[in-house]
Scaffold this motif. Structure first.
Motif, PDB file in Angstrom:
ATOM      1  N   PHE A 173       0.844  -1.191   0.000  1.00  0.00           N
ATOM      2  CA  PHE A 173       0.000   0.000   0.000  1.00  0.00           C
ATOM      3  C   PHE A 173       0.885   1.249   0.000  1.00  0.00           C
ATOM      4  O   PHE A 173       2.097   1.199   0.194  1.00  0.00           O
ATOM      5  CB  PHE A 173      -0.919   0.018   1.227  1.00  0.00           C
ATOM      6  CG  PHE A 173      -0.200   0.156   2.540  1.00  0.00           C
ATOM      7  CD1 PHE A 173       0.020   1.409   3.110  1.00  0.00           C
ATOM      8  CD2 PHE A 173       0.270  -0.968   3.206  1.00  0.00           C
ATOM      9  CE1 PHE A 173       0.690   1.533   4.320  1.00  0.00           C
ATOM     10  CE2 PHE A 173       0.937  -0.849   4.410  1.00  0.00           C
ATOM     11  CZ  PHE A 173       1.152   0.401   4.974  1.00  0.00           C
ATOM     12  N   THR A 174       0.223   2.365  -0.235  1.00  0.00           N
ATOM     13  CA  THR A 174       0.894   3.658  -0.145  1.00  0.00           C
ATOM     14  C   THR A 174       0.035   4.572   0.715  1.00  0.00           C
ATOM     15  O   THR A 174      -1.139   4.299   0.937  1.00  0.00           O
ATOM     16  CB  THR A 174       1.109   4.278  -1.541  1.00  0.00           C
ATOM     17  OG1 THR A 174       1.924   5.438  -1.419  1.00  0.00           O
ATOM     18  CG2 THR A 174      -0.218   4.646  -2.188  1.00  0.00           C
ATOM     19  N   LYS A 230      -6.098  17.010   8.897  1.00  0.00           N
ATOM     20  CA  LYS A 230      -5.545  16.202   7.825  1.00  0.00           C
ATOM     21  C   LYS A 230      -6.371  14.928   7.647  1.00  0.00           C
ATOM     22  O   LYS A 230      -7.037  14.473   8.574  1.00  0.00           O
ATOM     23  CB  LYS A 230      -4.098  15.805   8.131  1.00  0.00           C
ATOM     24  CG  LYS A 230      -3.082  16.920   8.013  1.00  0.00           C
ATOM     25  CD  LYS A 230      -1.680  16.382   8.254  1.00  0.00           C
ATOM     26  CE  LYS A 230      -0.642  17.488   8.083  1.00  0.00           C
ATOM     27  NZ  LYS A 230       0.744  16.996   8.313  1.00  0.00           N
ATOM     28  N   ILE A 231      -6.294  14.393   6.425  1.00  0.00           N
ATOM     29  CA  ILE A 231      -6.852  13.070   6.134  1.00  0.00           C
ATOM     30  C   ILE A 231      -5.725  12.190   5.615  1.00  0.00           C
ATOM     31  O   ILE A 231      -5.035  12.552   4.660  1.00  0.00           O
ATOM     32  CB  ILE A 231      -7.988  13.136   5.094  1.00  0.00           C
ATOM     33  CG1 ILE A 231      -9.087  14.100   5.538  1.00  0.00           C
ATOM     34  CG2 ILE A 231      -8.581  11.740   4.873  1.00  0.00           C
ATOM     35  CD1 ILE A 231     -10.216  14.256   4.540  1.00  0.00           C
ATOM     36  N   TYR A 232      -5.528  11.050   6.258  1.00  0.00           N
ATOM     37  CA  TYR A 232      -4.512  10.091   5.823  1.00  0.00           C
ATOM     38  C   TYR A 232      -5.210   8.932   5.120  1.00  0.00           C
ATOM     39  O   TYR A 232      -6.114   8.308   5.684  1.00  0.00           O
ATOM     40  CB  TYR A 232      -3.718   9.561   7.016  1.00  0.00           C
ATOM     41  CG  TYR A 232      -2.850  10.591   7.701  1.00  0.00           C
ATOM     42  CD1 TYR A 232      -1.634  10.981   7.150  1.00  0.00           C
ATOM     43  CD2 TYR A 232      -3.250  11.174   8.899  1.00  0.00           C
ATOM     44  CE1 TYR A 232      -0.825  11.928   7.786  1.00  0.00           C
ATOM     45  CE2 TYR A 232      -2.456  12.118   9.541  1.00  0.00           C
ATOM     46  CZ  TYR A 232      -1.251  12.483   8.974  1.00  0.00           C
ATOM     47  OH  TYR A 232      -0.453  13.422   9.599  1.00  0.00           O
ATOM     48  N   TYR A 233      -4.796   8.638   3.893  1.00  0.00           N
ATOM     49  CA  TYR A 233      -5.348   7.528   3.126  1.00  0.00           C
ATOM     50  C   TYR A 233      -4.304   6.430   2.982  1.00  0.00           C
ATOM     51  O   TYR A 233      -3.221   6.647   2.437  1.00  0.00           O
ATOM     52  CB  TYR A 233      -5.778   7.990   1.726  1.00  0.00           C
ATOM     53  CG  TYR A 233      -6.917   8.970   1.726  1.00  0.00           C
ATOM     54  CD1 TYR A 233      -8.233   8.537   1.869  1.00  0.00           C
ATOM     55  CD2 TYR A 233      -6.694  10.339   1.572  1.00  0.00           C
ATOM     56  CE1 TYR A 233      -9.295   9.451   1.866  1.00  0.00           C
ATOM     57  CE2 TYR A 233      -7.737  11.249   1.559  1.00  0.00           C
ATOM     58  CZ  TYR A 233      -9.032  10.800   1.718  1.00  0.00           C
ATOM     59  OH  TYR A 233     -10.076  11.691   1.717  1.00  0.00           O
ATOM     60  N   PHE A 234      -4.629   5.252   3.481  1.00  0.00           N
ATOM     61  CA  PHE A 234      -3.784   4.073   3.285  1.00  0.00           C
ATOM     62  C   PHE A 234      -4.402   3.308   2.113  1.00  0.00           C
ATOM     63  O   PHE A 234      -5.447   2.673   2.257  1.00  0.00           O
ATOM     64  CB  PHE A 234      -3.754   3.218   4.552  1.00  0.00           C
ATOM     65  CG  PHE A 234      -3.133   3.918   5.729  1.00  0.00           C
ATOM     66  CD1 PHE A 234      -1.810   3.685   6.058  1.00  0.00           C
ATOM     67  CD2 PHE A 234      -3.869   4.810   6.488  1.00  0.00           C
ATOM     68  CE1 PHE A 234      -1.224   4.328   7.150  1.00  0.00           C
ATOM     69  CE2 PHE A 234      -3.300   5.464   7.576  1.00  0.00           C
ATOM     70  CZ  PHE A 234      -1.963   5.223   7.907  1.00  0.00           C
ATOM     71  N   VAL A 235      -3.766   3.385   0.953  1.00  0.00           N
ATOM     72  CA  VAL A 235      -4.376   2.901  -0.285  1.00  0.00           C
ATOM     73  C   VAL A 235      -3.642   1.657  -0.801  1.00  0.00           C
ATOM     74  O   VAL A 235      -2.424   1.706  -1.045  1.00  0.00           O
ATOM     75  CB  VAL A 235      -4.345   3.996  -1.371  1.00  0.00           C
ATOM     76  CG1 VAL A 235      -5.131   3.541  -2.592  1.00  0.00           C
ATOM     77  CG2 VAL A 235      -4.911   5.301  -0.830  1.00  0.00           C
ATOM     78  N   PRO A 236      -4.361   0.532  -0.979  1.00  0.00           N
ATOM     79  CA  PRO A 236      -3.716  -0.684  -1.503  1.00  0.00           C
ATOM     80  C   PRO A 236      -3.228  -0.489  -2.933  1.00  0.00           C
ATOM     81  O   PRO A 236      -3.822   0.242  -3.728  1.00  0.00           O
ATOM     82  CB  PRO A 236      -4.839  -1.724  -1.458  1.00  0.00           C
ATOM     83  CG  PRO A 236      -5.874  -1.161  -0.550  1.00  0.00           C
ATOM     84  CD  PRO A 236      -5.774   0.326  -0.685  1.00  0.00           C
ATOM     85  N   LYS A 237      -2.150  -1.176  -3.263  1.00  0.00           N
ATOM     86  CA  LYS A 237      -1.615  -1.194  -4.621  1.00  0.00           C
ATOM     87  C   LYS A 237      -1.589  -2.636  -5.121  1.00  0.00           C
ATOM     88  O   LYS A 237      -1.434  -3.569  -4.344  1.00  0.00           O
ATOM     89  CB  LYS A 237      -0.196  -0.621  -4.646  1.00  0.00           C
ATOM     90  CG  LYS A 237      -0.094   0.823  -4.199  1.00  0.00           C
ATOM     91  CD  LYS A 237       1.296   1.409  -4.475  1.00  0.00           C
ATOM     92  CE  LYS A 237       2.369   0.700  -3.667  1.00  0.00           C
ATOM     93  NZ  LYS A 237       3.701   1.330  -3.866  1.00  0.00           N
ATOM     94  N   HIS A 274       0.402  -0.169  -8.952  1.00  0.00           N
ATOM     95  CA  HIS A 274      -0.646   0.804  -9.261  1.00  0.00           C
ATOM     96  C   HIS A 274      -1.709   0.786  -8.165  1.00  0.00           C
ATOM     97  O   HIS A 274      -2.160  -0.282  -7.739  1.00  0.00           O
ATOM     98  CB  HIS A 274      -1.295   0.485 -10.609  1.00  0.00           C
ATOM     99  CG  HIS A 274      -0.331   0.462 -11.750  1.00  0.00           C
ATOM    100  ND1 HIS A 274       0.380   1.563 -12.155  1.00  0.00           N
ATOM    101  CD2 HIS A 274       0.067  -0.558 -12.572  1.00  0.00           C
ATOM    102  CE1 HIS A 274       1.159   1.250 -13.173  1.00  0.00           C
ATOM    103  NE2 HIS A 274       0.994  -0.042 -13.444  1.00  0.00           N
ATOM    104  N   THR A 275      -2.135   1.968  -7.725  1.00  0.00           N
ATOM    105  CA  THR A 275      -3.179   2.031  -6.706  1.00  0.00           C
ATOM    106  C   THR A 275      -4.506   1.589  -7.310  1.00  0.00           C
ATOM    107  O   THR A 275      -4.829   1.918  -8.451  1.00  0.00           O
ATOM    108  CB  THR A 275      -3.328   3.459  -6.149  1.00  0.00           C
ATOM    109  OG1 THR A 275      -3.570   4.357  -7.223  1.00  0.00           O
ATOM    110  CG2 THR A 275      -2.075   3.876  -5.403  1.00  0.00           C
ATOM    111  N   ILE A 276      -5.264   0.836  -6.551  1.00  0.00           N
ATOM    112  CA  ILE A 276      -6.541   0.338  -7.060  1.00  0.00           C
ATOM    113  C   ILE A 276      -7.630   1.375  -6.796  1.00  0.00           C
ATOM    114  O   ILE A 276      -7.444   2.302  -6.017  1.00  0.00           O
ATOM    115  CB  ILE A 276      -6.910  -1.013  -6.419  1.00  0.00           C
ATOM    116  CG1 ILE A 276      -7.133  -0.857  -4.910  1.00  0.00           C
ATOM    117  CG2 ILE A 276      -5.830  -2.044  -6.682  1.00  0.00           C
ATOM    118  CD1 ILE A 276      -7.630  -2.118  -4.251  1.00  0.00           C
TER     119      ILE A 276
END
Length: 468
Positions: free
Chosen positions: A58-59, A69-76, A81-83
């Motif tokens: 993830f990123t 703030k908003i923190y996004y933990f996004v799977p790749k 590539h982020t989904i």
């Protein structure tokens, strides 16, 4: 102490008190800010750990807001590539942030991550989840705690190289997939509603999936949801639980508990099946025996019989006996019919059974030597033959011989062919008793084959493998 000295002390006190107050306020503020930052760092670390444990690739994106703030933990995916889970995460993040703003929270921080579960190899189910934290004031202290949270919608991804949720093409397993989706959806609606024949026809005309480019669906491990265009029945969507539709979908995207079960090599179950014209007296006698001995069997009436004796057929249904389609008339030779004639014959029989019972038969009686593919195409359902012939069709046969034929020829998993002849009725109690004495338990066709029943396939014995 002289008066002027008292005056000086008073003046100094007046000066000192505000200084001490503001100094205490300053250091309290500094201490509070330090505590909040410490809490933020700890919570951020906890969400990072949560993300790593659910799906490690993830990123992290940061969206700075005027007061937070908003923190996004996004799977790749495995290509880096982020989904598209990020789109849903952003919607959740904005909702939580705005909710905190409306409630005039301070030090707003939103953490958006995901719950993940590996289904098979590169297949994961991912569900966005988020929480907003803010400053919480107590009587004499300030803490940084959770203000609200929200769970998103689950989706299934192949993370080898895809960024979009699973496609219908990927869910497709074999030729049984499309007809089973339609059958399961229709059966589910029929159990919920008392449709007329006209409404049934409208139900069957809904825009069910007909090819692999179907896109009016959503999929999660809760089930497959079909979305429909405007229709006279007012049906917007139908959700099919994986417990029923999962066995007919690609197992790479289905949790193991919902995939197609393997055929058992040894089964102690046997299905008694009756080809019947629904003669009221004979059927009542058979049903009485089955009820007394707590046995469920499977009946294959003709459509003509269903029209003539709907009450009898309804009684079988109420008694939880299984019902299949035989053909419209006993003399119909479906093996030699053209496909259009077959379709008409099967539909006519289905309608007769539906009018009597409110349900549609999902399997059809054929002979063991049936090879006509048109029957499979026209019926769009499982074809049931038999592995044990009682030979009660013979005019000279007696009850004792019928019993002998069944008992000597039956092994586990067999489908036994019977009719509603007088000698069969005489033999039935002894057949049931001896089969049970030999360790067999008697079940219906759906129970014998469970989820292995599929359209276009012919079955005669439970040990027969499912051929996808």
């Amino acid at each position: 102490m002289r008066t002027w000295q008292k005056s000086i002390i008073f003046i100094l006190a007046l000066i000192a008190i505000p200084i001490i107050y503001f100094e205490n306020q300053y250091f309290s503020h500094q201490q509070r800010e330090a505590q909040i930052k410490t809490s933020q760092r700890a919570i951020f670390k906890a969400y990072r750990t949560h993300s790593e444990n659910n799906y490690a690739n993830f990123t992290v994106y940061t969206d700075s807001k005027p007061p937070g703030k908003i923190y996004y933990f996004v799977p790749k995916n495995q290509e880096g590539h982020t989904i598209d889970l990020l789109q849903q995460q952003q919607r959740i993040g904005e909702r939580l942030y705005q909710k905190a703003r409306r409630n005039k929270q301070k030090n707003i921080t939103v953490y958006i991550t995901y719950n993940g579960d590996n289904l098979h190899n590169d297949t994961y189910r991912l569900t966005p989840t988020g929480a907003v934290y803010s400053q919480v004031n107590h009587r004499f202290s300030t803490k940084f705690g959770k203000f609200a949270d929200q769970l998103g919608h689950e989706a299934v991804y192949n993370l080898a190289n895809q960024t979009k949720p699973v496609t219908f093409k990927a869910l497709y397993k074999d030729a049984a997939t499309l007809p089973m989706i339609k059958q399961t959806a229709i059966d589910q609606q029929l159990k919920k509603h008392h449709y007329t024949t006209q409404q049934l026809e409208e139900l069957e005309k809904l825009d069910f999936p007909t090819d692999l480019n179907y896109h009016q669906f959503s999929f999660s491990q809760h089930g497959l949801t079909l979305h429909f265009t405007k229709n006279t029945l007012g049906i917007k969507h139908i959700t099919l639980p994986l417990a029923t539709i999962g066995p007919y979908l690609n197992p790479d995207y289905i949790a193991e508990d919902y995939t197609m079960p393997r055929a058992k090599k040894k089964s102690m179950a046997v299905a008694l099946t009756f080809n019947t014209a629904l003669n009221p007296d004979r059927t009542h006698q058979i049903l009485k025996i089955l009820n007394e001995k707590a046995v469920q069997a499977t009946f294959f009436p003709t459509g003509e019989a269903a029209h003539q004796h709907p009450k009898v057929l309804r009684q079988l249904r109420v008694a939880n006996q299984a019902i299949g389609n035989q053909s419209y008339a006993a003399e119909d030779s479906i093996n030699t019919m053209s496909e259009p004639d077959l379709t008409t014959n099967i539909t006519k029989t289905d309608r007769a059974i539906f009018q009597a019972t409110g349900a549609l038969p999902r399997f059809m009686r054929v002979t063991p030597d049936t090879t006509n593919k048109a029957i499979a195409i026209a019926s769009q359902r499982s074809l049931i033959s038999w592995s044990v012939d009682s030979e009660d069709w013979r005019t000279d046969i007696q009850a004792a011989e019928i019993t002998k034929n069944v008992i000597e020829r039956t092994t586990g998993g067999d489908v036994v062919l019977l009719r509603t002849a007088p000698e069969t009725i005489k033999a039935l109690p002894e057949i049931i008793d001896q089969l049970r004495a030999n360790g067999y338990h008697l079940v219906t066709i759906p129970s014998l084959f469970k989820h292995r029943l599929a359209p276009f396939q012919q079955y005669a014995k439970a040990a027969d493998p499912y051929q996808g």
